[in-house]
Scaffold this active site. Structure first.
Site, PDB file in Angstrom:
ATOM      1  N   ALA A  27       0.827  -1.217   0.000  1.00 43.85           N
ATOM      2  CA  ALA A  27       0.000   0.000   0.000  1.00 43.85           C
ATOM      3  C   ALA A  27       0.859   1.263   0.000  1.00 43.85           C
ATOM      4  O   ALA A  27       0.489   2.268  -0.585  1.00 43.85           O
ATOM      5  CB  ALA A  27      -0.938  -0.010   1.199  1.00 43.85           C
TER       6      ALA A  27
ATOM      7  N   ASN B  79      -5.274   3.529  11.067  1.00 46.48           N
ATOM      8  CA  ASN B  79      -4.449   2.432  11.567  1.00 46.48           C
ATOM      9  C   ASN B  79      -4.032   2.583  13.023  1.00 46.48           C
ATOM     10  O   ASN B  79      -3.449   1.681  13.598  1.00 46.48           O
ATOM     11  CB  ASN B  79      -3.199   2.293  10.692  1.00 46.48           C
ATOM     12  CG  ASN B  79      -2.417   3.581  10.606  1.00 46.48           C
ATOM     13  OD1 ASN B  79      -2.999   4.670  10.512  1.00 46.48           O
ATOM     14  ND2 ASN B  79      -1.113   3.502  10.672  1.00 46.48           N
TER      15      ASN B  79
ATOM     16  N   SER C 212      -2.553  -3.722   1.009  1.00 54.63           N
ATOM     17  CA  SER C 212      -1.335  -4.487   1.289  1.00 54.63           C
ATOM     18  C   SER C 212      -1.683  -5.933   1.622  1.00 54.63           C
ATOM     19  O   SER C 212      -2.692  -6.192   2.277  1.00 54.63           O
ATOM     20  CB  SER C 212      -0.608  -3.894   2.498  1.00 54.63           C
ATOM     21  OG  SER C 212       0.440  -3.077   2.056  1.00 54.63           O
TER      22      SER C 212
ATOM     23  N   HIS D 127       0.407  -8.034   3.451  1.00 48.13           N
ATOM     24  CA  HIS D 127       0.914  -8.526   4.737  1.00 48.13           C
ATOM     25  C   HIS D 127       0.009  -8.167   5.917  1.00 48.13           C
ATOM     26  O   HIS D 127       0.189  -8.677   7.014  1.00 48.13           O
ATOM     27  CB  HIS D 127       2.343  -8.016   4.975  1.00 48.13           C
ATOM     28  CG  HIS D 127       2.428  -6.588   5.397  1.00 48.13           C
ATOM     29  ND1 HIS D 127       2.705  -6.219   6.693  1.00 48.13           N
ATOM     30  CD2 HIS D 127       2.251  -5.439   4.705  1.00 48.13           C
ATOM     31  CE1 HIS D 127       2.714  -4.899   6.763  1.00 48.13           C
ATOM     32  NE2 HIS D 127       2.448  -4.404   5.583  1.00 48.13           N
TER      33      HIS D 127
ATOM     34  N   THR E 121      10.906  -6.243 -13.490  1.00 50.17           N
ATOM     35  CA  THR E 121      10.421  -7.616 -13.551  1.00 50.17           C
ATOM     36  C   THR E 121       9.358  -7.842 -12.480  1.00 50.17           C
ATOM     37  O   THR E 121       9.552  -7.481 -11.321  1.00 50.17           O
ATOM     38  CB  THR E 121      11.592  -8.596 -13.346  1.00 50.17           C
ATOM     39  OG1 THR E 121      12.581  -8.319 -14.335  1.00 50.17           O
ATOM     40  CG2 THR E 121      11.137 -10.044 -13.473  1.00 50.17           C
TER      41      THR E 121
ATOM     42  N   CYS F 222       5.312   2.173  11.705  1.00 49.84           N
ATOM     43  CA  CYS F 222       6.170   2.774  10.681  1.00 49.84           C
ATOM     44  C   CYS F 222       6.914   4.000  11.204  1.00 49.84           C
ATOM     45  O   CYS F 222       7.880   4.453  10.594  1.00 49.84           O
ATOM     46  CB  CYS F 222       5.343   3.167   9.458  1.00 49.84           C
ATOM     47  SG  CYS F 222       4.733   1.728   8.598  1.00 49.84           S
TER      48      CYS F 222
END
Lengths: 399, 373
Positions: B73, B152, B199, B201, B237, B322
């Site tokens: 995200a 969050n 996201s 995870h 990639t 974070c």
């Protein structure tokens, strides 16, 4: 949430009713096809009467079974059904249940007695049941255009309550009209043509021309994916893959570029003819549509089609591309068909293909090389693959 | 050894990887082929990746080409904010004062380097952003509104549908929402947004995986300019193993919400009840916040509390993880007028039990009794 309202599904035949003495075969075939399509629902049992097939749900999920019924050609329409005893009180109760099921505003009761000894006549049943619903719900009666029509069928030992008719896909049961060989390129048209042939009751086999390495393995995979989608309607489909490279190269070596596609198509029909003989198939079909490309003008179709002795049916002949695309979307083949892989008709495509080919010219070019031997090679090296609706994609557990 | 008895109460920071997702991912890592290669093995990888994209689109009721795989995200948020700002070279963005740092920092950068003006809306008392405030902040040159769906840090849920409506009724601005914390917990309706970030995870998936939903016709400048990957929006990639397993991850998350939704609500209420019984604890999360996330204040400094609980094998966090190593106070809590020096965030998934919550409460009380000053 599983819908447990219904005990049965009543399946009606539609076109089959017009079929006089062959009727029995039709109904038997339809029942076989229905059972095949529904075989993953192990609880179902079946009952055949002269005018309908009853599927006894035995606790299986009504919605899921119905979703599958929409892939059975030959089934005209069906209704969810509740089985009652001949006790009018039970009929009243269950009719109210049906009426309250969705957000209906109006209803009508339509009773029919196949047992005329039942103590109440049809009109009395109608009024009794309607009165009960009127009293216990906010629904109103509308005899002309009701939201919900409740059918009541009185039999010797039971009574059926039927919900509204759900229109199914119609047509004839696959297999009653023999077999058709579908020339399958991987484009938008051929799967649609295949489905239309199935709808007319023909069991299909497919023919694909592969020109590896000019065409890729993905192009073949794409065709196999398309056929896998068609197995929703016919549980097992055979595809004959013709190694076409050498013949195709010979055509380009020996004919004028403008005639290359015409000759190429003539070779395809010749090979199709041979497969039909071998596999006891009566009909060749493909996605040709008048005027769509140079090889599909009336002149081209005449010259190309003259190479095959079997009946050629072009179900899409008179459809617009846009109609065909809509049908392909409906069939869920469109997204696969538009994947951009070359097929044997798009490689080396000539700049100025002839739109009004002459047969003598075709014969002239064809006399310049031993195409019969090359065709023999093609046919000798055909690989036949059987695709079944049961085949599971081993990669499915990735998701 | 000790691990079994540990209690993980930091689920919104990152979640335990699902066993089935892990097994599939491990298997996929062996298919190392480049998804853009034209030979069969490469094409197989490509096909699976695109099937995953198709399935994700189907699950969320959007189109295949509207799903853009990213590293998560944070990248998706950056792609939206910077990608649109690069096109606009000026103009105005509306956001909130409690967005995730990936939105916050990206906004600071476009303000600094591209001269974009940004209005930050403060949450109301209940922690949500008022659609009326959004309406009042709209300007003629507003080209983007970006407001998260579930906060969050305190778990407040924003009315995305109402915000969408005021924007569409009053301006031409696009609406983006960081929905990272909402997936698997709230009903997601992508019809209410033009773009949204997610996201893996956070929903028992792999790290370094996520996606941006972007309505088909919205033009955006790529941040990583390279090849044809992700419709030319993200070169390099493809991370195919992660992208392929994302469909399963999301499917299971949606299923989990269905299966454990009411269990989680019960557990959430239970935790709130137990916390409310402790006199010195204040609950900062709104009453109708997202389940499984509770922000509280205690009389013990956050850092001390984290350390004390850690000694008992209980893992919690203070402000958003974070920003955990920075001295700055949490901007969410600041926006809510909560002293972040004493705030604690506990969060859990369906593997949590009342028994484990009881153990946490026990040690929380003990720590307060012993160290409150």
């Amino acid at each position: 949430m599983q819908d447990n309202t219904y005990d049965y599904i009543l399946c009606r035949f539609g076109e089959l009713t017009t079929k006089g003495k062959n009727r029995k075969d039709f109904i038997n075939r339809l029942l076989i096809n229905i059972k095949e399509r529904l075989k993953t629902f192990s609880g179902l049992t079946y009952e055949k009467t002269h005018d309908a097939i009853y599927i006894h749900l035995n606790g299986e999920d009504y919605e899921k079974v119905c979703a599958r019924l929409h892939t059975v050609y030959g089934l005209s329409n069906y209704s969810g059904a509740i089985r009652c005893s001949r006790d009018i009180e039970e009929v009243k109760k269950k009719a109210l249940l049906l009426a309250s099921k969705r957000d209906y505003q109006t209803f009508k009761v339509n009773a029919r007695r196949s047992d005329k000894n039942y103590p109440l006549d049809s009109d009395t049943i109608n009024r009794t049941v309607a009165a009960h619903i009127l009293k216990n719900s906010s629904l109103k009666v509308d005899v002309h255009r009701p939201d919900l029509m409740i059918y009541i069928i009185v039999k010797e030992d039971r009574i059926y309550l039927l919900d509204e008719k759900v229109v199914a896909i119609g047509g004839y049961p696959v297999g009653i009209n023999g077999k058709a060989l579908i020339m399958m390129s991987g484009g938008i048209d051929s799967p649609v043509a295949a489905s239309m042939m199935m709808k007319r009751g023909l069991k299909i086999e497919c023919l694909h021309f592969a020109s590896m390495p000019y065409t890729s393995k993905q192009a073949l995979d794409k065709v196999l994916t398309l056929i896998k989608k068609l197995t929703a309607y016919q549980s097992e489909i055979k595809i004959h893959v013709v190694p076409f490279t050498d013949l195709q190269l010979a055509i380009y070596d020996h004919t004028d570029e403008s005639y290359a596609i015409t000759i190429l198509r003539r070779m395809m029909y010749r090979i199709a003819d041979i497969i039909c003989n071998r596999r006891h198939i009566m009909t060749i079909a493909n996605g040709e549509s008048i005027g769509q490309v140079a090889s599909q003008t009336p002149e081209s179709l005449t010259v190309i089609g003259s190479c095959a002795k079997h009946l050629i049916i072009r179900p899409l002949a008179c459809l617009d591309k846009i109609e065909i695309i809509d049908m392909a979307k409906e069939l869920d083949t469109y997204e696969t068909s538009i994947l951009p892989y070359e097929d044997c008709c798009t490689i080396f495509s000539p700049k100025n293909p002839v739109t009004k080919p002459h047969e003598d010219k075709c014969l002239y070019y064809e006399s310049k090389f031993d195409y019969a031997a090359l065709i023999e090679d093609c046919v000798a090296n055909i690989e036949t693959i059987t695709i079944s609706s049961d085949d599971i994609d081993e990669e499915d557990d990735l998701f | 050894m000790q691990k079994a008895s540990k209690i993980y109460l930091d689920h919104v920071s990152t979640s335990a990887i699902d066993e089935e997702v892990l097994a599939t991912y491990t298997r996929l890592l062996k298919d190392y082929y480049n998804s853009d290669a034209l030979y069969e093995d490469g094409v197989t990888v490509y096909r699976n990746q695109e099937k995953s994209r198709t399935l994700i689109a189907e699950m969320l009721g959007v189109k295949y080409e509207e799903i853009i795989f990213t590293s998560g995200a944070s990248e998706a948020n950056n792609l939206v904010i910077k990608g649109l700002s690069l096109l606009h070279q000026g103009g105005h963005i509306i956001s909130s004062s409690y967005e995730h740092s990936s939105v916050d920092e990206a906004l600071k950068q476009v303000a600094k380097y591209l001269g974009i003006k940004v209005t930050y809306l403060n949450p109301k008392k209940d922690g949500s952003i008022d659609p009326l405030d959004v309406k009042n902040a709209l300007r003629d040159d507003t080209f983007l509104v970006t407001i998260m769906m579930v906060n969050n840090e305190i778990g407040a849920i924003n009315d995305i549908s109402a915000i969408h409506k005021v924007i569409k009724d009053n301006a031409k601005a696009l609406f983006h929402s960081d929905m990272t914390q909402a997936l698997g917990k709230c009903e997601i309706c992508l019809k209410d947004v033009d773009m949204a970030s997610f996201s893996a995870h956070k929903i028992h998936g792999v790290k370094g995986s996520g996606f941006l939903y972007k309505r088909k016709h919205i033009e955006i400048a790529p941040l990583i300019s390279a090849g044809q990957q992700e419709f030319h929006l993200r070169g390099g990639t493809s991370n195919s193993p992660a992208n392929i397993v994302l469909a399963k991850t999301i499917r299971k998350a949606l299923k989990e919400r269905e299966t454990y939704g009411s269990y989680m609500q019960d557990l959430h209420s239970y935790a709130l009840e137990q916390l409310a019984k402790i006199p010195d604890v204040t609950i900062n999360s709104p009453k109708d916040g997202v389940f499984g996330l509770i922000n509280i204040s205690t009389p013990v400094k956050t850092e001390v509390m984290i350390n004390a609980l850690d000694l008992h094998g209980i893992m919690v966090s203070g402000k958003s993880t974070c920003g955990s190593r920075e001295d700055e106070p949490s901007h969410t809590l600041k926006a809510m007028h909560i002293d972040s020096e004493y705030a604690l965030r506990i969060s859990f998934d369906h593997t949590m039990t009342k028994e484990k919550i009881d153990i946490f409460i026990k040690y929380l009380k003990e720590t307060i009794d012993r160290y409150a000053r």
